[in-house]
Design an enzyme around this catalytic site. Sequence first.
Site, PDB file in Angstrom:
ATOM      1  N   ARG A 124       0.830  -1.215   0.000  1.00 44.30           N
ATOM      2  CA  ARG A 124       0.000   0.000   0.000  1.00 44.30           C
ATOM      3  C   ARG A 124       0.864   1.264   0.000  1.00 44.30           C
ATOM      4  NH1 ARG A 124      -3.714  -0.322   4.913  1.00 44.30           N
ATOM      5  NH2 ARG A 124      -4.551   1.598   4.042  1.00 44.30           N
ATOM      6  N   HIS A 143      -6.101   8.579  11.749  1.00 42.90           N
ATOM      7  CA  HIS A 143      -5.694   7.166  11.680  1.00 42.90           C
ATOM      8  C   HIS A 143      -4.214   6.966  11.378  1.00 42.90           C
ATOM      9  CE1 HIS A 143     -10.144   5.863  10.850  1.00 42.90           C
ATOM     10  NE2 HIS A 143      -9.934   6.284  12.070  1.00 42.90           N
ATOM     11  N   PRO A 155     -20.665   9.137  -3.708  1.00 44.46           N
ATOM     12  CA  PRO A 155     -21.496   8.574  -4.782  1.00 44.46           C
ATOM     13  C   PRO A 155     -22.574   7.625  -4.251  1.00 44.46           C
ATOM     14  CG  PRO A 155     -19.204   7.842  -4.992  1.00 44.46           C
ATOM     15  CD  PRO A 155     -19.250   8.793  -3.854  1.00 44.46           C
TER      16      PRO A 155
HETATM   17  P1  NAD Z   1     -14.317   3.207   3.311  1.00 43.40           P
HETATM   18  O1  NAD Z   1     -13.357   2.413   2.500  1.00 43.40           O
HETATM   19  O2  NAD Z   1     -15.053   2.563   4.394  1.00 43.40           O
HETATM   20  O3  NAD Z   1     -15.418   3.888   2.379  1.00 43.40           O
HETATM   21  C1  NAD Z   1     -15.111   4.560   1.216  1.00 43.40           C
HETATM   22  C2  NAD Z   1     -16.269   5.485   0.881  1.00 43.40           C
HETATM   23  O4  NAD Z   1     -15.884   6.273  -0.244  1.00 43.40           O
HETATM   24  C3  NAD Z   1     -17.571   4.763   0.473  1.00 43.40           C
HETATM   25  O5  NAD Z   1     -18.644   5.335   1.177  1.00 43.40           O
HETATM   26  C4  NAD Z   1     -17.675   5.045  -1.023  1.00 43.40           C
HETATM   27  O6  NAD Z   1     -19.023   5.175  -1.443  1.00 43.40           O
HETATM   28  C5  NAD Z   1     -16.956   6.356  -1.155  1.00 43.40           C
HETATM   29  N1  NAD Z   1     -16.383   6.624  -2.470  1.00 43.40           N
HETATM   30  C6  NAD Z   1     -15.946   5.756  -3.416  1.00 43.40           C
HETATM   31  N2  NAD Z   1     -15.473   6.419  -4.489  1.00 43.40           N
HETATM   32  C7  NAD Z   1     -15.596   7.745  -4.207  1.00 43.40           C
HETATM   33  C8  NAD Z   1     -15.266   8.947  -4.904  1.00 43.40           C
HETATM   34  N3  NAD Z   1     -14.700   8.929  -6.124  1.00 43.40           N
HETATM   35  N4  NAD Z   1     -15.525  10.127  -4.295  1.00 43.40           N
HETATM   36  C9  NAD Z   1     -16.082  10.189  -3.071  1.00 43.40           C
HETATM   37  N5  NAD Z   1     -16.423   9.077  -2.369  1.00 43.40           N
HETATM   38  C10 NAD Z   1     -16.168   7.872  -2.924  1.00 43.40           C
HETATM   39  O7  NAD Z   1     -13.451   4.422   3.829  1.00 43.40           O
HETATM   40  P2  NAD Z   1     -13.414   5.166   5.206  1.00 43.40           P
HETATM   41  O8  NAD Z   1     -14.787   5.526   5.627  1.00 43.40           O
HETATM   42  O9  NAD Z   1     -12.414   6.228   5.054  1.00 43.40           O
HETATM   43  O10 NAD Z   1     -12.898   4.126   6.296  1.00 43.40           O
HETATM   44  C11 NAD Z   1     -12.012   3.134   6.026  1.00 43.40           C
HETATM   45  C12 NAD Z   1     -10.760   3.070   6.847  1.00 43.40           C
HETATM   46  O11 NAD Z   1      -9.809   2.629   5.921  1.00 43.40           O
HETATM   47  C13 NAD Z   1     -10.203   4.338   7.412  1.00 43.40           C
HETATM   48  O12 NAD Z   1      -9.864   4.053   8.702  1.00 43.40           O
HETATM   49  C14 NAD Z   1      -8.920   4.630   6.614  1.00 43.40           C
HETATM   50  O13 NAD Z   1      -7.851   4.886   7.499  1.00 43.40           O
HETATM   51  C15 NAD Z   1      -8.616   3.376   5.888  1.00 43.40           C
HETATM   52  N6  NAD Z   1      -8.243   3.522   4.456  1.00 43.40           N
HETATM   53  C16 NAD Z   1      -7.506   4.596   4.042  1.00 43.40           C
HETATM   54  C17 NAD Z   1      -7.171   4.738   2.700  1.00 43.40           C
HETATM   55  C18 NAD Z   1      -6.369   5.935   2.274  1.00 43.40           C
HETATM   56  O14 NAD Z   1      -5.629   6.481   3.065  1.00 43.40           O
HETATM   57  N7  NAD Z   1      -6.490   6.379   1.026  1.00 43.40           N
HETATM   58  C19 NAD Z   1      -7.598   3.799   1.774  1.00 43.40           C
HETATM   59  C20 NAD Z   1      -8.339   2.693   2.223  1.00 43.40           C
HETATM   60  C21 NAD Z   1      -8.666   2.601   3.573  1.00 43.40           C
END
Ligand code: NAD
Length: 224
Positions: free
Chosen positions: A51, A101, A197
Amino acid sequence: MLTGAGISAESGIVTFRGAGGLWEGFRPEDLATPAAYARDPEKVWRWYAMRYAQVMVAEPNLAHRLLAELEREKGDDFLLVTQNVDGLHQRAGSRRVIELHGNITRARCERCGHRQKLPPPVEFTPPPVCERCGSRMRPDVVWFGEFLDAGLLASAERAFMTAEVALVIGTSAVVEPAASLGRMARSAGVFLIEVNPETTPLTPLADLSLRDPATKGLEKLLGG
Ligand code: NAD
Ligand code: ZN
């Protein structure tokens, strides 16, 4: 402002909930836990290393950049709270950021708590060793079942309850306690906007809810 994994989806970083959330047949919920790490630290580190490498080749997208621009306009009246561990907000220019986080580009010593930046992905062979005491280090992130930093959470809650507008972008709003920030803001009479979305548990409470990806939703809101 609260952002979740969804804001980085358009930068190519997969969210936990949704397509692509699996790795070698394991769900994130089975890897991002203290129990998983105790059982098989090498496996958990391999997942984090993968990651970390993905995050370093990703670029901040328009949504990250629009939030950085908003901060430059609003100054001290602006606070960005994120559940993301990818550091893309800072790379887009955001400065007032609370990372609830943690951050995937850092490790934390299991023995003395010292934090250090990971070497570039190509030079990095997990697990890293503490430069202070030589012990094994763990990813500097908050796992399922662990507590958030109380001070950071209190600052985030204070900001959400006293804001004029609270914006929640790209979070499934099921991971507590960050998910309750939107609800707390709403009960305090703050105007609550959601960009996602998909509908979430927060959708029925929002004063305005945009069923859009983050870039499009923020362009609509901020006229970028
Ligand atoms: P989640 O994975 O639970 O949910 C993702 C959300 O994003 C969903 O509700 C989905 O509908 C929405 N989504 C998808 N595509 C989108 C777009 N283009 N624009 C806007 N929204 C969109 O994520 P979460 O609620 O942040 O919780 C998950 C946990 O996972 C957190 O604790 C986080 O630390 C971790 N995480 C972080 C990353 C990162 O840092 N990028 C990635 C994956 C998971
Ligand atoms: Zn140490």
